[in-house]
Design a protein around this motif. Structure first.
Motif, PDB file in Angstrom:
ATOM      1  N   SER A  51       0.824  -1.206   0.000  1.00 20.01           N
ATOM      2  CA  SER A  51       0.000   0.000   0.000  1.00 20.01           C
ATOM      3  C   SER A  51       0.861   1.260   0.000  1.00 20.01           C
ATOM      4  O   SER A  51       0.613   2.194  -0.772  1.00 20.01           O
ATOM      5  N   VAL A 106      -1.456   3.313  -2.808  1.00 20.49           N
ATOM      6  CA  VAL A 106      -2.893   3.017  -2.850  1.00 20.49           C
ATOM      7  C   VAL A 106      -3.343   2.606  -1.451  1.00 20.49           C
ATOM      8  O   VAL A 106      -2.523   2.332  -0.570  1.00 20.49           O
ATOM      9  N   LEU A 123      -7.732  -1.336  -1.483  1.00 22.95           N
ATOM     10  CA  LEU A 123      -7.447  -1.699  -2.869  1.00 22.95           C
ATOM     11  C   LEU A 123      -6.491  -2.883  -2.939  1.00 22.95           C
ATOM     12  O   LEU A 123      -6.648  -3.779  -3.770  1.00 22.95           O
TER      13      LEU A 123
END
Length: 516
Positions: free
Chosen positions: A63, A68, A72
């Motif tokens: 991440s 992101v 996600l």
């Protein structure tokens, strides 16, 4: 004159025997050779759970690196499970039709290439697409490894071999998070994919050297000489001694292209009553277990916020060890129960103790495989009921270490009993479809992974909405609600199986000729 029933029952591809000769063995391989193949194909089958679990400790690092949200990144887990459910339907049917060795090679080539590409991941869309490709290459290896076991093992050996197959796969599940956490903390998340690339390349080379074609329509019981890609490299130097005296096979099925209809066979299997009930209960247990596993990091950080990534990885070990021990113990228990029921059946029907029961249609496989299912299911539901409240205690006394031991101990029992149920289901399904074992296992994977993906996607919102204790109490209620499936199959499963087999025999048998 009518043909002999015995000859009608001989497996296709086995060299014809002279009249009155002893029935050929199920496979020419020795016990040791069978075990060697079981270990090899089980190692190949371990990539699916290993690739899934080794990824968990790196979610936060991915991440941050790709910029992101963790939600996600978690989406890649859902995509992985969806492809994991769909891919075996295609490749399982392909292995039953075209052979295990060819399909194994194609899959591991895809998987190895996906891992190499993932090692250079630079953005989220690339990660998402390649994780799907990685799942496509690894997921069907489980069903094909079970197909190899069914090819070389008779019913009395099958339980132990399938249990060992599952335990080796589960070792990857046990150590995956620990290895992933160590690699991620030392060299970053991309090192995980370099590790998987190297490991898969090594296994691919071993399969090319040592794995012969075992699909019985091609290789029979191993006495039919192989040629071309079906022959492993080791046979170029040392072919089986049985080949020296082998005549040309008198029965050889013409090969035909794999049709789209054949790839849908797993879906058609689910329309059968006995298969639906068996798969439904196994799917529910798998889904609940997946929800427990995928939420482990969340519940641990909520109740023990000072745990490091390395410590969280270690907390996955009870789950993995439970899976390994559950597989080993269940495999041995299944073999023992089968031998006991087989001896009873032969005594009741006046059969010789050396008689082969593989052609006996009314053999009570359900009585041989399912007597332990209720006990494991009750233990699974009970441990799940206490699992959620154990974390409630952690909220009250957060740094009391005994609470962590209780939670992880319950997770061990959940994993042990869930794996036992998986193994019983898998073995029973192979018994139901001995001529299409990879497709039968694909049926299981299709249900488990698709429904499991839904469960994994809802567990985090459920915990957030009703807290940890209530979330797992709700799941316990779902298990209790559907538990009658066990008794339904125990009461009516055998009759439904025999009815299905009679219908299949009527569809495939040629019309009778008029009397002369």
């Amino acid at each position: 004159m009518s043909s002999s029933p015995r000859n009608d029952n001989i497996e296709l591809g086995v060299l014809s025997q002279p009249t009155g000769a002893e029935e050929p063995p199920h496979h020419i391989f020795s016990r040791r050779q069978k075990w060697n193949l079981v270990f090899l194909v089980s190692l190949a089958g371990s990539f699916s759970p290993l690739s899934s679990n080794i990824y968990f400790p790196a979610i936060s690092s991915i991440s941050l690196d790709l910029g992101v949200s963790t939600s996600l990144v978690a989406l890649t887990i859902t995509v992985y499970m969806v492809v994991q459910g769909i891919a075996p339907s295609l490749f399982g049917a392909m292995s039953d039709k075209c052979g295990r060795r060819l399909t194994f090679t194609i899959l591991l080539t895809i998987y190895t290439g996906a891992n190499l590409a993932l090692s250079f991941t630079s953005n989220f869309p690339m990660l998402l697409a390649l994780r799907g490709l990685q799942a496509a290459g690894s997921a069907a290896t489980i069903s094909i490894s079970v197909g190899v076991i069914s090819d070389i093992a008779d019913a009395s050996e099958r339980g132990g071999f399938i249990g060992t197959n599952a335990s080796i796969r589960m070792i990857g599940q046990a150590i995956g998070p620990v290895v992933g956490g160590a690699l991620n903390s030392t060299w970053g998340f991309r090192s995980i994919f370099w590790f998987l690339f190297t490991f898969s390349l090594l296994v691919l080379i071993l399969l090319l050297i040592f794995l012969p074609e075992t699909q019985r329509r091609i290789a029979g019981n191993g006495s039919i000489p192989l040629s071309g890609f079906h022959k492993p490299w080791i046979y170029l130097v040392r072919p089986p001694k049985e080949w020296a005296s082998a005549a040309k096979p008198t029965q050889k099925q013409p090969s035909s292209p794999l049709s789209f209809k054949e790839t849908l066979t797993p879906l058609k299997n689910l329309l059968e009553k006995d298969i639906f009930v068996l798969a439904a209960w196994g799917t529910l247990v798998y889904t609940i277990w997946s929800m427990v596993t995928s939420s482990t990091t969340t519940v641990l950080l909520k109740t023990f916020p000072t745990l490091t990534q390395w410590q969280i990885g270690l907390c996955f070990l009870p789950n993995g060890i439970g899976c390994v021990l559950g597989s080993i113990c269940t495999g041995r228990l299944l073999d023992r129960t089968f031998r006991h029921v087989e001896a009873q059946y032969k005594e009741e029907h006046g059969l010789d103790t050396n008689a082969n029961i593989k052609h006996i249609k009314d053999f009570p496989f359900e009585r041989a495989r399912l007597p332990l299912m209720p006990y494991f299911s009750i233990a699974f539901a009970a441990s799940l009921a206490f699992y959620g409240p154990s974390f409630e205690l952690n909220d009250l006394r957060r740094y009391f270490a005994a609470n962590l031991v209780a939670s992880l101990g319950l997770q061990f029992i959940i994993a042990f009993t869930a794996t036992a149920i998986f193994n019983i289901n898998s073995t029973m399904l192979v018994d139901c479809f001995p001529k299409g074992p990879a497709g039968a296992t694909a049926t299981n994977n299709l249900c488990r992974c698709l429904v499991g993906a839904v469960g994994v996607s809802v567990i985090q919102p459920l915990i957030k909405a009703v807290k940890i204790r209530n979330a797992f109490l709700i799941l316990t209620g779902v298990v209790v609600l559907f538990s009658p499936l066990i008794w339904i199959h125990r009461i009516w499963g055998e009759a439904w199986r025999l009815e299905r087999e009679r219908k299949m025999a009527a569809r495939t048998s040629p019309p009778e000729r008029s009397g002369m």
